[in-house]
Design a protein around this motif. Structure first.
Motif, mmCIF file in Angstrom:
data_model
loop_
_atom_site.group_PDB
_atom_site.id
_atom_site.type_symbol
_atom_site.label_atom_id
_atom_site.label_comp_id
_atom_site.label_asym_id
_atom_site.label_seq_id
_atom_site.Cartn_x
_atom_site.Cartn_y
_atom_site.Cartn_z
ATOM 1 N N PHE A 228 1.141 -1.300 0.396
ATOM 2 C CA PHE A 228 0.369 0.396 0.027
ATOM 3 C C PHE A 228 0.724 1.290 0.211
ATOM 4 N N ASP A 229 2.115 1.599 0.058
ATOM 5 C CA ASP A 229 2.847 2.347 0.430
ATOM 6 C C ASP A 229 2.896 3.055 -0.589
ATOM 7 N N LYS A 230 3.346 2.931 -2.073
ATOM 8 C CA LYS A 230 3.343 3.415 -3.162
ATOM 9 C C LYS A 230 1.575 4.233 -3.696
ATOM 10 N N PRO A 231 0.899 3.578 -3.424
ATOM 11 C CA PRO A 231 -0.618 4.269 -3.510
ATOM 12 C C PRO A 231 -0.867 5.134 -2.902
ATOM 13 N N ALA A 232 -0.619 5.179 -1.286
ATOM 14 C CA ALA A 232 -0.926 5.674 -0.365
ATOM 15 C C ALA A 232 0.020 7.162 -0.239
#
Length: 264
Positions: A228-232
């Motif tokens: 979820f790091d990149k979309p967040a």
């Protein structure tokens, strides 16, 4: 007759009580004084902001925080055991600006689960120091549940991830930054298929013009779940903001935004 007996018994009881106090009972003046003292104030502050206050004025900061109960939050910079065999964790924004927190030996198991770069909130008793030697004694790590109760709560989301309107502010201002437009994070398809959920805390620099300039992941739950790091990060950087205001002027601030990804 019954009244006389009751009177003798009562008189005998008070005589014994008086004798006990006159021969063996004393007033603990120290405890009595502490009883009437106000309870220590609990301060909640980021490690970076606490260091800044001590750096600006050691005396003022020491008068404010010394001997008080304090909750400090930040990133773990170091974990170890000092020469006196005391276990400690240093949290802050960067070395040497860390806050050294000392723990009891019984907390070794919980400290063993920490890692450098992890976000934590720690409660303990503040001791005097300066900008680079501030110490928290009798420390304990707050649970995720306690963090959620003490720090601003994120929005509970539905089937798609949304950005929480509440956020942790790293600096104080007259008016804190807010969203003009919240970009909706994209739920990763592989996470959706696998039924994976999580929460990411992204820290972002909001400029005087309200534009985000840089961001990075501060904390995630579960810690090993990086999907979820990149979309967040993308959602935070593509959102628009109102800048923080101090004395009628916009100021640059760090803002930590919690983002929860849920399939429910």
């Amino acid at each position: 007759m019954q009244k006389h007996c009751s009177g003798y018994i009562l008189s005998f009881f008070f005589t014994l009580l008086f004798a006990a106090f006159s021969t063996g009972c004393t007033i603990d003046e120290e405890n009595l004084e502490n009883f009437f003292k106000p309870q220590p104030t609990t301060h909640i502050i980021s490690a970076a902001e606490l260091h800044k206050e001590y750096d600006l004025n050691v005396i003022a900061a020491d008068m404010k925080y010394r001997s008080s109960v304090i909750i400090v939050y930040g990133v773990v910079l170091d974990i170890g055991i000092d020469t006196s065999d005391r276990t400690y964790v240093i949290i802050g924004a960067k070395k040497p600006e860390g806050i050294r927190c000392f723990f009891a030996r019984k907390d070794m198991a919980s400290l063993a689960r920490l890692s450098k770069g992890q976000f934590v909130a720690i409660e303990g008793k503040a001791k005097s120091g300066d900008a680079n030697t501030f110490v928290i004694d009798k420390a304990r790590i707050l649970s995720d549940e306690e963090e959620d109760n003490i720090l601003p709560k994120p929005t509970i989301v539905g089937k798609d991830a949304t950005v929480g309107k509440d956020a942790i502010r790293w600096v104080q201002a007259d008016i804190m930054p807010g969203f003009l437009h919240q970009e909706k994070p994209e739920y990763p398809e592989k996470a959706r298929i696998a039924g994976i959920e999580g929460k990411v805390f992204v820290i972002v620099m909001i400029g005087k013009d309200g534009k985000p300039s840089k961001a990075h992941v501060l904390k995630r739950t579960p810690p090993e779940q990086t999907v979820f790091d990149k979309p967040a990060m993308d959602a935070v950087m593509n959102s628009t903001y109102e800048p923080a205001m101090q004395n009628g002027e916009p100021i640059e601030t760090w803002l930590t935004i919690p983002i929860r990804f849920s399939l429910r």
